[in-house]
Scaffold this motif. Structure first.
Motif, PDB file in Angstrom:
ATOM      1  N   ALA A   1      57.566  33.768 -18.825  1.00 51.58           N
ATOM      2  CA  ALA A   1      58.698  33.041 -19.411  1.00 51.58           C
ATOM      3  C   ALA A   1      58.749  33.218 -20.925  1.00 51.58           C
ATOM      4  O   ALA A   1      59.013  32.277 -21.680  1.00 51.58           O
ATOM      5  N   ARG A   2      58.512  34.438 -21.349  1.00 48.51           N
ATOM      6  CA  ARG A   2      58.551  34.747 -22.782  1.00 48.51           C
ATOM      7  C   ARG A   2      59.978  34.963 -23.245  1.00 48.51           C
ATOM      8  O   ARG A   2      60.761  35.664 -22.594  1.00 48.51           O
ATOM      9  N   GLU A   3      60.326  34.347 -24.360  1.00 46.90           N
ATOM     10  CA  GLU A   3      61.673  34.503 -24.927  1.00 46.90           C
ATOM     11  C   GLU A   3      61.804  35.879 -25.587  1.00 46.90           C
ATOM     12  O   GLU A   3      60.818  36.445 -26.076  1.00 46.90           O
ATOM     13  N   PRO A   4      63.023  36.444 -25.619  1.00 44.36           N
ATOM     14  CA  PRO A   4      63.235  37.773 -26.219  1.00 44.36           C
ATOM     15  C   PRO A   4      63.252  37.705 -27.744  1.00 44.36           C
ATOM     16  O   PRO A   4      64.281  37.909 -28.397  1.00 44.36           O
ATOM     17  N   LEU A   5      62.111  37.392 -28.302  1.00 43.06           N
ATOM     18  CA  LEU A   5      61.970  37.252 -29.750  1.00 43.06           C
ATOM     19  C   LEU A   5      60.832  38.145 -30.238  1.00 43.06           C
ATOM     20  O   LEU A   5      59.996  38.586 -29.435  1.00 43.06           O
ATOM     21  N   PRO A   6      60.744  38.414 -31.547  1.00 41.93           N
ATOM     22  CA  PRO A   6      59.665  39.269 -32.066  1.00 41.93           C
ATOM     23  C   PRO A   6      58.302  38.575 -32.107  1.00 41.93           C
ATOM     24  O   PRO A   6      57.332  39.142 -32.584  1.00 41.93           O
ATOM     25  N   TYR A   7      58.261  37.361 -31.601  1.00 44.06           N
ATOM     26  CA  TYR A   7      57.000  36.630 -31.498  1.00 44.06           C
ATOM     27  C   TYR A   7      57.000  35.888 -30.167  1.00 44.06           C
ATOM     28  O   TYR A   7      58.022  35.811 -29.483  1.00 44.06           O
ATOM     29  N   TYR A   8      55.867  35.347 -29.777  1.00 43.32           N
ATOM     30  CA  TYR A   8      55.743  34.701 -28.471  1.00 43.32           C
ATOM     31  C   TYR A   8      56.226  33.259 -28.546  1.00 43.32           C
ATOM     32  O   TYR A   8      55.610  32.427 -29.213  1.00 43.32           O
ATOM     33  N   GLU A   9      57.323  33.011 -27.824  1.00 43.96           N
ATOM     34  CA  GLU A   9      57.865  31.654 -27.775  1.00 43.96           C
ATOM     35  C   GLU A   9      58.245  31.337 -26.321  1.00 43.96           C
ATOM     36  O   GLU A   9      58.771  32.195 -25.617  1.00 43.96           O
ATOM     37  N   HIS A  10      57.958  30.095 -25.918  1.00 42.83           N
ATOM     38  CA  HIS A  10      58.142  29.714 -24.525  1.00 42.83           C
ATOM     39  C   HIS A  10      58.775  28.331 -24.416  1.00 42.83           C
ATOM     40  O   HIS A  10      58.296  27.378 -25.031  1.00 42.83           O
ATOM     41  N   TYR A  11      59.846  28.248 -23.623  1.00 42.86           N
ATOM     42  CA  TYR A  11      60.483  26.971 -23.329  1.00 42.86           C
ATOM     43  C   TYR A  11      60.138  26.472 -21.932  1.00 42.86           C
ATOM     44  O   TYR A  11      60.367  25.316 -21.613  1.00 42.86           O
ATOM     45  N   GLU A  12      59.646  27.382 -21.093  1.00 45.60           N
ATOM     46  CA  GLU A  12      59.302  27.043 -19.712  1.00 45.60           C
ATOM     47  C   GLU A  12      57.942  27.643 -19.353  1.00 45.60           C
ATOM     48  O   GLU A  12      57.472  28.567 -20.018  1.00 45.60           O
ATOM     49  N   SER A  13      57.344  27.120 -18.292  1.00 48.33           N
ATOM     50  CA  SER A  13      56.115  27.731 -17.795  1.00 48.33           C
ATOM     51  C   SER A  13      56.474  28.983 -17.006  1.00 48.33           C
ATOM     52  O   SER A  13      57.515  29.049 -16.356  1.00 48.33           O
ATOM     53  N   GLY A  14      55.605  29.967 -17.079  1.00 52.15           N
ATOM     54  CA  GLY A  14      55.844  31.213 -16.351  1.00 52.15           C
ATOM     55  C   GLY A  14      54.587  31.687 -15.660  1.00 52.15           C
ATOM     56  O   GLY A  14      53.586  30.967 -15.573  1.00 52.15           O
ATOM     57  N   TYR A  15      54.624  32.941 -15.190  1.00 51.28           N
ATOM     58  CA  TYR A  15      53.517  33.480 -14.408  1.00 51.28           C
ATOM     59  C   TYR A  15      53.304  34.949 -14.753  1.00 51.28           C
ATOM     60  O   TYR A  15      54.211  35.618 -15.245  1.00 51.28           O
ATOM     61  N   GLN A  16      52.112  35.445 -14.448  1.00 54.11           N
ATOM     62  CA  GLN A  16      51.838  36.873 -14.555  1.00 54.11           C
ATOM     63  C   GLN A  16      52.064  37.459 -13.170  1.00 54.11           C
ATOM     64  O   GLN A  16      51.129  37.775 -12.438  1.00 54.11           O
ATOM     65  N   TYR A  17      53.325  37.617 -12.799  1.00 51.89           N
ATOM     66  CA  TYR A  17      53.684  37.975 -11.434  1.00 51.89           C
ATOM     67  C   TYR A  17      54.302  39.369 -11.298  1.00 51.89           C
ATOM     68  O   TYR A  17      54.752  39.724 -10.216  1.00 51.89           O
ATOM     69  N   ARG A  18      54.324  40.156 -12.357  1.00 53.99           N
ATOM     70  CA  ARG A  18      54.947  41.466 -12.247  1.00 53.99           C
ATOM     71  C   ARG A  18      54.050  42.466 -11.526  1.00 53.99           C
ATOM     72  O   ARG A  18      52.825  42.407 -11.597  1.00 53.99           O
ATOM     73  N   MET A  19      54.661  43.410 -10.827  1.00 54.61           N
ATOM     74  CA  MET A  19      53.941  44.527 -10.219  1.00 54.61           C
ATOM     75  C   MET A  19      53.629  45.556 -11.292  1.00 54.61           C
ATOM     76  O   MET A  19      54.412  45.745 -12.230  1.00 54.61           O
ATOM     77  N   SER A  20      52.495  46.241 -11.170  1.00 52.53           N
ATOM     78  CA  SER A  20      52.139  47.255 -12.163  1.00 52.53           C
ATOM     79  C   SER A  20      52.900  48.557 -11.914  1.00 52.53           C
ATOM     80  O   SER A  20      53.350  48.834 -10.801  1.00 52.53           O
ATOM     81  N   ASN A  21      52.999  49.358 -12.952  1.00 50.49           N
ATOM     82  CA  ASN A  21      53.689  50.630 -12.866  1.00 50.49           C
ATOM     83  C   ASN A  21      52.978  51.591 -11.908  1.00 50.49           C
ATOM     84  O   ASN A  21      53.616  52.421 -11.257  1.00 50.49           O
ATOM     85  N   ILE A  22      51.661  51.452 -11.795  1.00 46.43           N
ATOM     86  CA  ILE A  22      50.901  52.315 -10.874  1.00 46.43           C
ATOM     87  C   ILE A  22      51.237  51.977  -9.428  1.00 46.43           C
ATOM     88  O   ILE A  22      51.562  52.857  -8.620  1.00 46.43           O
ATOM     89  N   LEU A  23      51.172  50.688  -9.084  1.00 46.64           N
ATOM     90  CA  LEU A  23      51.456  50.272  -7.708  1.00 46.64           C
ATOM     91  C   LEU A  23      52.906  50.560  -7.324  1.00 46.64           C
ATOM     92  O   LEU A  23      53.192  50.941  -6.188  1.00 46.64           O
ATOM     93  N   ALA A  24      53.809  50.386  -8.271  1.00 48.55           N
ATOM     94  CA  ALA A  24      55.222  50.681  -7.989  1.00 48.55           C
ATOM     95  C   ALA A  24      55.410  52.148  -7.653  1.00 48.55           C
ATOM     96  O   ALA A  24      56.270  52.517  -6.846  1.00 48.55           O
ATOM     97  N   GLY A  25      54.580  53.017  -8.258  1.00 47.62           N
ATOM     98  CA  GLY A  25      54.662  54.444  -7.959  1.00 47.62           C
ATOM     99  C   GLY A  25      54.324  54.729  -6.505  1.00 47.62           C
ATOM    100  O   GLY A  25      54.968  55.574  -5.861  1.00 47.62           O
ATOM    101  N   ILE A  26      53.310  54.039  -5.985  1.00 47.58           N
ATOM    102  CA  ILE A  26      52.978  54.185  -4.557  1.00 47.58           C
ATOM    103  C   ILE A  26      54.184  53.793  -3.720  1.00 47.58           C
ATOM    104  O   ILE A  26      54.547  54.461  -2.750  1.00 47.58           O
ATOM    105  N   GLY A  27      54.841  52.693  -4.110  1.00 47.32           N
ATOM    106  CA  GLY A  27      56.020  52.221  -3.387  1.00 47.32           C
ATOM    107  C   GLY A  27      57.170  53.205  -3.404  1.00 47.32           C
ATOM    108  O   GLY A  27      57.882  53.365  -2.410  1.00 47.32           O
ATOM    109  N   CYS A  28      57.355  53.889  -4.538  1.00 43.21           N
ATOM    110  CA  CYS A  28      58.452  54.865  -4.647  1.00 43.21           C
ATOM    111  C   CYS A  28      58.333  55.939  -3.567  1.00 43.21           C
ATOM    112  O   CYS A  28      59.339  56.366  -2.987  1.00 43.21           O
TER     113      CYS A  28
END
Length: 381
Positions: free
Chosen positions: A222-249
């Motif tokens: 839940a990082r805001e699109p700013l040049p520094y780290y700012e957060h208004y909400e809680s978020g998660y480290q839920y993204r898939m990695s670029n390596i694993l996505a390659g297997i999926g492709c």
């Protein structure tokens, strides 16, 4: 026929296409080993094409997709959520993550998924008890589509959204529509034993593009699109990695082919075991399952564990059907609603259900070995 007894037959191991390394090498050659990159972009695009939707979101697991899906549907602390009892616990854990309370619904023997009659009773009970749900979690268990033509109108009558757990149903269809497209939000799994795999990961789907955008935001802390780290909400480290996505492709083009192969495996079992005292998982005229796992039901008087042990002696991996959530110690005090008083379809399916080896990479010789061993078990009884 002699078999190589040192070769184990697994329940559902992955099948490679031969193209995976090309994408993995691309990630390494560009030093793009992060949660962003061309492989992720391509994988999400390919999955969007497969489902014919504008956007999808590749995430760390099917559970992550379900978690954010429930949150997007407004589920929070103190809320109630109706959930299918006969399923894997990943269908239910996200309810707990959000501080909500699950109310479990029994399954229908006609398709092993949420019973429309039990769902009706649950809404009537909830209205009377002032415990109306914020969402209903419906599962497409073992790739068997739920009875959406009956379930969706019930949920619409009470204006309650659906989270579709299609983790096991990639490649399944109901009335011509792909599973994963019935819920307001949905989750798909790419665990190593599923129809296709990324080695671990999932996909989030939603009827509204804005929900996918919101889940993408949450999945990146839940990082805001700013040049520094700012957060208004809680978020998660839920993204898939670029390596694993390659297997999926590399795997995406094979979704339907791998599902067809699993159907062939199911039909081969059925043709050669139906004379035994077992029944095979059901399917309606509207359903086109992916047959992720071939599952049989033993007679009610039959204990499934001795057969599992007998197959294991020959290095054949099988397992019982999912233990229903209402029977789990963690949910011992949960409300459980059945279609008919005194009946418990979920418990019956669990106690007598056996999942057979079903991988698309399975050879005919391996399947014949499984069949031979099962027949020997019954002949020796």
């Amino acid at each position: 026929m002699k078999y190589d007894m040192s070769k184990r037959i697994y329940l559902s191991q992955p099948q490679q296409t031969g193209g995976e390394m090309e994408y993995v090498k691309k990630a390494f050659s560009t030093n793009n080993l992060t949660l962003f990159g061309d492989n992720i972009t391509e994988f999400e695009h390919r999955m969007a094409q497969y489902y014919n939707v504008p956007k999808t979101l590749a995430v760390a697991s099917g559970t992550a997709a379900l978690h954010m899906g429930l949150r997007a549907l407004g589920v929070g602390k103190g809320d109630y959520v109706f959930a299918q009892s006969f399923t894997f616990i990943a269908s239910t854990n996200p309810i707990l993550y959000l501080g909500a309370t699950p109310i479990f619904i029994d399954s229908d023997e006609d398709n092993w998924n949420m019973s429309p009659e039990a769902l009706k009773k649950a809404f009537e009970w909830a209205k009377k008890e002032h415990k109306m749900p914020k969402a209903v979690v419906i599962v497409d268990l073992y790739g068997l589509p739920a009875a959406y033509d009956e379930l969706i109108p019930i949920c619409k009558e009470y204006n309650v959204p659906i989270l579709e757990d299609a983790a096991e149903a990639l490649g399944s269809m109901y009335d011509g529509v792909k599973c994963g497209l019935f819920g307001d939000c949905a989750g798909i799994s790419f665990n190593s034993n599923k129809i296709i795999t990324t080695g671990g990961g999932g996909l989030a789907l939603a009827k509204e593009e804005a929900i996918i955008d919101k889940m993408r935001y949450w999945s990146q802390q839940a990082r805001e699109p700013l040049p520094y780290y700012e957060h208004y909400e809680s978020g998660y480290q839920y993204r898939m990695s670029n390596i694993l996505a390659g297997i999926g492709c590399a795997q995406v083009p094979q979704i339907d082919a791998y599902a067809r192969r699993r159907k062939e495996i199911f039909e081969y079992y059925k043709a050669r075991l139906s004379d035994l005292p077992v029944s095979f998982m059901p399917s309606s005229k509207k359903a086109q399952p992916n047959y992720w796992l071939s599952v049989v039901q033993l007679e009610e008087k039959e204990d499934v564990l001795p057969l599992i042990a007998y197959l294991e002696e020959d290095l054949i991996e099988t397992r019982m059907a999912w233990k229903p959530m209402h029977l789990q110690p963690i949910f011992q005090d949960a409300v459980y609603i059945t279609a008919k008083e005194g009946t418990d379809v979920s418990q019956k399916l669990f106690l007598h259900g056996l999942c057979l080896p079903s991988a698309s990479v399975m050879t005919r010789e391996e399947q014949d070995r499984v069949i031979k061993r099962i027949r020997e078990y019954y002949e020796n009884k």
